[in-house]
Design a protein around this motif. Structure first.
Motif, PDB file in Angstrom:
ATOM      1  N   ILE A   1       0.912  -1.489  -0.342  1.00 59.03           N
ATOM      2  CA  ILE A   1       0.068   0.122   0.180  1.00 59.03           C
ATOM      3  C   ILE A   1       0.714   1.409  -0.252  1.00 59.03           C
ATOM      4  O   ILE A   1       0.614   1.733  -0.491  1.00 59.03           O
ATOM      5  N   ALA A   2       1.910   1.471   1.001  1.00 65.28           N
ATOM      6  CA  ALA A   2       3.007   2.532   0.624  1.00 65.28           C
ATOM      7  C   ALA A   2       3.300   3.125  -0.497  1.00 65.28           C
ATOM      8  O   ALA A   2       3.489   4.152  -1.030  1.00 65.28           O
ATOM      9  N   GLU A   3       3.703   1.703  -1.524  1.00 64.00           N
ATOM     10  CA  GLU A   3       4.624   1.992  -2.165  1.00 64.00           C
ATOM     11  C   GLU A   3       3.274   2.446  -3.358  1.00 64.00           C
ATOM     12  O   GLU A   3       4.091   2.639  -4.695  1.00 64.00           O
ATOM     13  N   LEU A   4       1.960   1.713  -3.591  1.00 63.71           N
ATOM     14  CA  LEU A   4       0.973   2.464  -4.226  1.00 63.71           C
ATOM     15  C   LEU A   4       1.217   3.561  -4.249  1.00 63.71           C
ATOM     16  O   LEU A   4       0.383   4.522  -5.062  1.00 63.71           O
ATOM     17  N   VAL A   5       0.730   4.410  -2.860  1.00 59.37           N
ATOM     18  CA  VAL A   5       0.822   5.914  -2.311  1.00 59.37           C
ATOM     19  C   VAL A   5       1.755   6.641  -3.079  1.00 59.37           C
ATOM     20  O   VAL A   5       2.172   7.495  -3.958  1.00 59.37           O
ATOM     21  N   VAL A   6       3.050   6.192  -2.986  1.00 62.20           N
ATOM     22  CA  VAL A   6       4.617   6.590  -3.485  1.00 62.20           C
ATOM     23  C   VAL A   6       4.323   6.905  -5.194  1.00 62.20           C
ATOM     24  O   VAL A   6       4.160   7.513  -5.766  1.00 62.20           O
ATOM     25  N   ALA A   7       4.337   6.137  -5.675  1.00 67.91           N
ATOM     26  CA  ALA A   7       3.681   5.450  -7.105  1.00 67.91           C
ATOM     27  C   ALA A   7       2.572   6.694  -6.999  1.00 67.91           C
ATOM     28  O   ALA A   7       2.918   7.291  -8.390  1.00 67.91           O
TER      29      ALA A   7
ATOM     30  N   LEU B   1     -10.726  -5.865   2.638  1.00 67.63           N
ATOM     31  CA  LEU B   1     -12.598  -6.018   3.127  1.00 67.63           C
ATOM     32  C   LEU B   1     -12.782  -5.684   0.810  1.00 67.63           C
ATOM     33  O   LEU B   1     -12.541  -3.927   0.773  1.00 67.63           O
ATOM     34  N   TYR B   2     -12.630  -6.582   0.582  1.00 64.77           N
ATOM     35  CA  TYR B   2     -12.922  -6.484  -1.287  1.00 64.77           C
ATOM     36  C   TYR B   2     -14.380  -5.371  -1.178  1.00 64.77           C
ATOM     37  O   TYR B   2     -14.908  -5.761  -0.478  1.00 64.77           O
ATOM     38  N   ALA B   3     -14.690  -4.635  -2.091  1.00 66.81           N
ATOM     39  CA  ALA B   3     -15.794  -4.348  -2.622  1.00 66.81           C
ATOM     40  C   ALA B   3     -17.099  -5.245  -2.395  1.00 66.81           C
ATOM     41  O   ALA B   3     -17.875  -4.504  -1.791  1.00 66.81           O
TER      42      ALA B   3
ATOM     43  N   ALA C   1     -12.897   1.024  -6.282  1.00 68.29           N
ATOM     44  CA  ALA C   1     -12.699   0.312  -5.192  1.00 68.29           C
ATOM     45  C   ALA C   1     -11.456  -1.322  -5.846  1.00 68.29           C
ATOM     46  O   ALA C   1     -11.107  -0.882  -7.372  1.00 68.29           O
ATOM     47  N   ASP C   2     -11.397  -1.855  -4.850  1.00 70.96           N
ATOM     48  CA  ASP C   2     -10.105  -2.395  -5.159  1.00 70.96           C
ATOM     49  C   ASP C   2      -8.808  -2.314  -6.431  1.00 70.96           C
ATOM     50  O   ASP C   2      -7.973  -3.280  -7.070  1.00 70.96           O
ATOM     51  N   VAL C   3      -8.097  -0.509  -5.708  1.00 73.30           N
ATOM     52  CA  VAL C   3      -6.655  -0.975  -5.694  1.00 73.30           C
ATOM     53  C   VAL C   3      -5.990  -1.927  -5.140  1.00 73.30           C
ATOM     54  O   VAL C   3      -5.944  -2.289  -3.911  1.00 73.30           O
ATOM     55  N   GLU C   4      -5.601  -3.177  -5.352  1.00 76.40           N
ATOM     56  CA  GLU C   4      -4.749  -4.416  -4.710  1.00 76.40           C
ATOM     57  C   GLU C   4      -3.617  -4.400  -4.479  1.00 76.40           C
ATOM     58  O   GLU C   4      -3.408  -3.841  -5.029  1.00 76.40           O
ATOM     59  N   ALA C   5      -3.106  -4.003  -3.709  1.00 76.56           N
ATOM     60  CA  ALA C   5      -1.760  -4.788  -2.996  1.00 76.56           C
ATOM     61  C   ALA C   5      -1.172  -6.053  -2.518  1.00 76.56           C
ATOM     62  O   ALA C   5      -2.335  -6.598  -2.339  1.00 76.56           O
ATOM     63  N   SER C   6      -0.374  -5.994  -1.914  1.00 72.43           N
ATOM     64  CA  SER C   6      -0.009  -7.213  -1.457  1.00 72.43           C
ATOM     65  C   SER C   6       0.378  -7.086  -0.120  1.00 72.43           C
ATOM     66  O   SER C   6       0.121  -8.273   0.322  1.00 72.43           O
ATOM     67  N   ASN C   7      -0.023  -6.111   0.506  1.00 69.05           N
ATOM     68  CA  ASN C   7      -0.470  -6.533   1.956  1.00 69.05           C
ATOM     69  C   ASN C   7      -2.041  -5.847   2.049  1.00 69.05           C
ATOM     70  O   ASN C   7      -2.228  -5.416   3.073  1.00 69.05           O
ATOM     71  N   GLY C   8      -2.766  -6.154   1.488  1.00 64.40           N
ATOM     72  CA  GLY C   8      -4.401  -5.481   1.524  1.00 64.40           C
ATOM     73  C   GLY C   8      -5.270  -4.911  -0.099  1.00 64.40           C
ATOM     74  O   GLY C   8      -4.744  -5.136  -0.705  1.00 64.40           O
ATOM     75  N   VAL C   9      -5.734  -3.768   0.501  1.00 61.85           N
ATOM     76  CA  VAL C   9      -6.424  -2.815  -1.509  1.00 61.85           C
ATOM     77  C   VAL C   9      -7.125  -1.879  -0.217  1.00 61.85           C
ATOM     78  O   VAL C   9      -6.490  -1.791   0.981  1.00 61.85           O
ATOM     79  N   VAL C  10      -6.670  -1.007  -1.663  1.00 60.04           N
ATOM     80  CA  VAL C  10      -7.447   0.198  -0.723  1.00 60.04           C
ATOM     81  C   VAL C  10      -8.193   1.021  -1.765  1.00 60.04           C
ATOM     82  O   VAL C  10      -8.586   0.390  -2.833  1.00 60.04           O
ATOM     83  N   HIS C  11      -9.089   1.690  -1.927  1.00 62.56           N
ATOM     84  CA  HIS C  11     -10.497   1.454  -1.750  1.00 62.56           C
ATOM     85  C   HIS C  11     -10.410   3.491  -1.853  1.00 62.56           C
ATOM     86  O   HIS C  11     -10.015   4.008  -1.239  1.00 62.56           O
TER      87      HIS C  11
END
Length: 169
Positions: free
Chosen positions: A29-35, A113-115, A154-164
Motif C-alpha cells: 500500500i505504501a508503494e502504491l501511494v508513492v507511485a 475488505l474487497y468491494a 474500489a479494489d486497488v490491490e496491494a500485496s498487503n491489502g486493498v485500497v478504496h
C-alpha cells in the motif's frame, strides 16, 4: 533535525517503491501511494505527506507485506476540502502530528475488505486502527459510502491489502 528526519523517511519510502520485494507481485500500500503521488496525474501527494509527517508506525504498517489491511484513501481534492473546512494550510495540518495520527488511523481497517465485502456490510460499522472507532458502510443507489465519503475507485490491490479511493476525508 526535523527536515533531515523527513528527508530520510522520503528516501526510505522511495527506496521501497523502487526495489519491491522479490516474493511479491503487487506493491505494498505504501508503494502504491508513492507511485500514485509521483504519477503524471498525481492523486495522493497530500496522503503521502501526511503518512511521512505522522507517527512512523503508519509508514511501517503500510509498508509491511505481512499486514492485511483495507485503506480508505482520500484524494488530494478531498484533503484540500478538509483543509478549507478546518481553515488550515497543508503545512499547519502536517505539523499537527496527533491529528494526522487520528485521521490516518481512522482510514485503515485491520483486515482485507474487497468491494463485494464492503457492499455486503451495508448498514454495518467496521472497526479501524483508531481505537474505539468504526466507520459506517452504506450503499445508496448503487454507490458505496464510508461514513459520508463515496468510494470512487474500489479494489486497488496491494500485496498487503486493498485500497478504496474516497472523495472526502
Amino acid at each position: 533535525m526535523r527536515k533531515l528526519y523527513t528527508l530520510l523517511l522520503v528516501l526510505g519510502l522511495l527506496a521501497l517503491a523502487v526495489v519491491p520485494a522479490a516474493a511479491q507481485d503487487d506493491p505494498t500500500i505504501a508503494e502504491l501511494v508513492v507511485a500514485s503521488s509521483e504519477a503524471e496525474d498525481a492523486e495522493f501527494t497530500v496522503l503521502l505527506a501526511a503518512v511521512l509527517a505522522a507517527d512512523p508506525f503508519f509508514l511501517e504498517v503500510l509498508s509491511d507485506p505481512n499486514e492485511m489491511l483495507t485503506v480508505f484513501a482520500p484524494t488530494d481534492a478531498a484533503f484540500l476540502e478538509l483543509l478549507d473546512a478546518l481553515g488550515m494550510s497543508a503545512d499547519e495540518l502536517l505539523a499537527e502530528t496527533e491529528l494526522l495520527n487520528e485521521v490516518l488511523a481512522y482510514h485503515v481497517v485491520p483486515s482485507i475488505l474487497y468491494a463485494e465485502d464492503v457492499v455486503a456490510l451495508d448498514g454495518v460499522y467496521v472497526g479501524t486502527f483508531l481505537e474505539g472507532t468504526a466507520v459506517s458502510v452504506s450503499v445508496v443507489d448503487g454507490s458505496v459510502f464510508i461514513d459520508d465519503s463515496e468510494v470512487v475507485v474500489a479494489d486497488v490491490e496491494a500485496s498487503n491489502g486493498v485500497v478504496h479511493v474516497i472523495d472526502s476525508v
